[in-house]
Scaffold this motif. Structure first.
Motif, PDB file in Angstrom:
ATOM      1  N   SER A 142     111.608  60.174 111.645  1.00 26.73           N
ATOM      2  CA  SER A 142     111.226  59.185 112.652  1.00 26.73           C
ATOM      3  C   SER A 142     110.078  58.306 112.164  1.00 26.73           C
ATOM      4  CB  SER A 142     110.860  59.883 113.955  1.00 26.73           C
ATOM      5  OG  SER A 142     109.684  60.622 113.807  1.00 26.73           O
ATOM      6  N   LYS A 172     119.152  62.215 122.945  1.00 22.93           N
ATOM      7  CA  LYS A 172     118.528  60.984 123.455  1.00 22.93           C
ATOM      8  C   LYS A 172     117.050  61.225 123.773  1.00 22.93           C
ATOM      9  CE  LYS A 172     118.198  56.859 125.314  1.00 22.93           C
ATOM     10  NZ  LYS A 172     118.308  55.619 124.586  1.00 22.93           N
ATOM     11  N   LYS A 173     116.754  62.358 124.391  1.00 28.06           N
ATOM     12  CA  LYS A 173     115.365  62.686 124.716  1.00 28.06           C
ATOM     13  C   LYS A 173     114.519  62.793 123.439  1.00 28.06           C
ATOM     14  CE  LYS A 173     112.483  66.038 127.035  1.00 28.06           C
ATOM     15  NZ  LYS A 173     112.327  67.367 127.538  1.00 28.06           N
ATOM     16  N   VAL A 179     113.891  59.307 121.942  1.00 28.42           N
ATOM     17  CA  VAL A 179     112.857  58.568 122.685  1.00 28.42           C
ATOM     18  C   VAL A 179     111.476  59.120 122.355  1.00 28.42           C
ATOM     19  CG1 VAL A 179     111.952  58.114 124.999  1.00 28.42           C
ATOM     20  CG2 VAL A 179     114.398  57.842 124.547  1.00 28.42           C
ATOM     21  N   GLU A 180     111.340  60.450 122.328  1.00 30.06           N
ATOM     22  CA  GLU A 180     110.051  61.085 122.033  1.00 30.06           C
ATOM     23  C   GLU A 180     109.545  60.731 120.640  1.00 30.06           C
ATOM     24  OE1 GLU A 180     110.841  65.235 122.647  1.00 30.06           O
ATOM     25  OE2 GLU A 180     110.652  65.087 124.821  1.00 30.06           O
ATOM     26  N   ASN A 240     110.079  57.915 119.088  1.00 27.53           N
ATOM     27  CA  ASN A 240     110.007  56.467 118.933  1.00 27.53           C
ATOM     28  C   ASN A 240     111.128  55.939 118.041  1.00 27.53           C
ATOM     29  OD1 ASN A 240     108.855  54.043 119.690  1.00 27.53           O
ATOM     30  ND2 ASN A 240     107.552  53.955 117.876  1.00 27.53           N
ATOM     31  N   ALA A 274     115.642  55.221 117.759  1.00 25.48           N
ATOM     32  CA  ALA A 274     116.679  54.599 118.576  1.00 25.48           C
ATOM     33  C   ALA A 274     118.031  55.228 118.253  1.00 25.48           C
ATOM     34  CB  ALA A 274     116.733  53.103 118.321  1.00 25.48           C
TER      35      ALA A 274
END
Length: 122
Positions: free
Chosen positions: A49, A75-76, A79-80, A82, A84
């Motif tokens: 990430s 998905k969680k 998002v955590e 940063n 996509a």
């Protein structure tokens, strides 16, 4: 490549920061294998990430509620971290399942890989 249980996920780096994952078979996936796949995808997202991830369902004709749960957890994590996540090439019957469960409201779903890739370039 991620090889777990009865299936193979092929990772392809499209551009420097976009990773495309093309599955070959979610139909015969056992619960244990799904858990291993989820763990591998979560680790990939955490280690790489922020990243841009395209998950293709081009060969998938059916998926279980366990797969739906994995998508929500993925998905969680995305998002955590940063990152996509774009999902593409879902058959109409599977898209209907996402609509019924309202997952289409939290997942970014595109007709094909080209559309998913273009969404990252905007």
């Amino acid at each position: 490549m991620l090889v777990k249980g009865y299936f193979l996920w092929i990772l392809t780096v499209i551009e420097d920061d976009i990773v495309h994952i093309l599955e070959s078979n979610l139909l015969e996936m056992e619960e244990r294998a799904l858990n291993e796949l989820a763990k591998s995808l979560f680790e990939l997202v955490e280690e790489q990430s922020p990243m841009k991830l395209i998950l293709s369902f081009v060969h998938v004709k059916y998926f279980s509620t366990s797969v739906l749960g994995m998508l929500v957890m993925l998905k969680k994590k995305v998002v955590e971290s940063n990152s996509a996540l774009k999902i593409c090439s879902i058959k109409p019957s599977l898209y209907e399942m996402l609509v019924l469960t309202k997952l289409n409201t939290i997942l970014d779903i595109y007709k094909d890989e080209e559309a998913a890739l273009a969404s990252f370039r905007r």
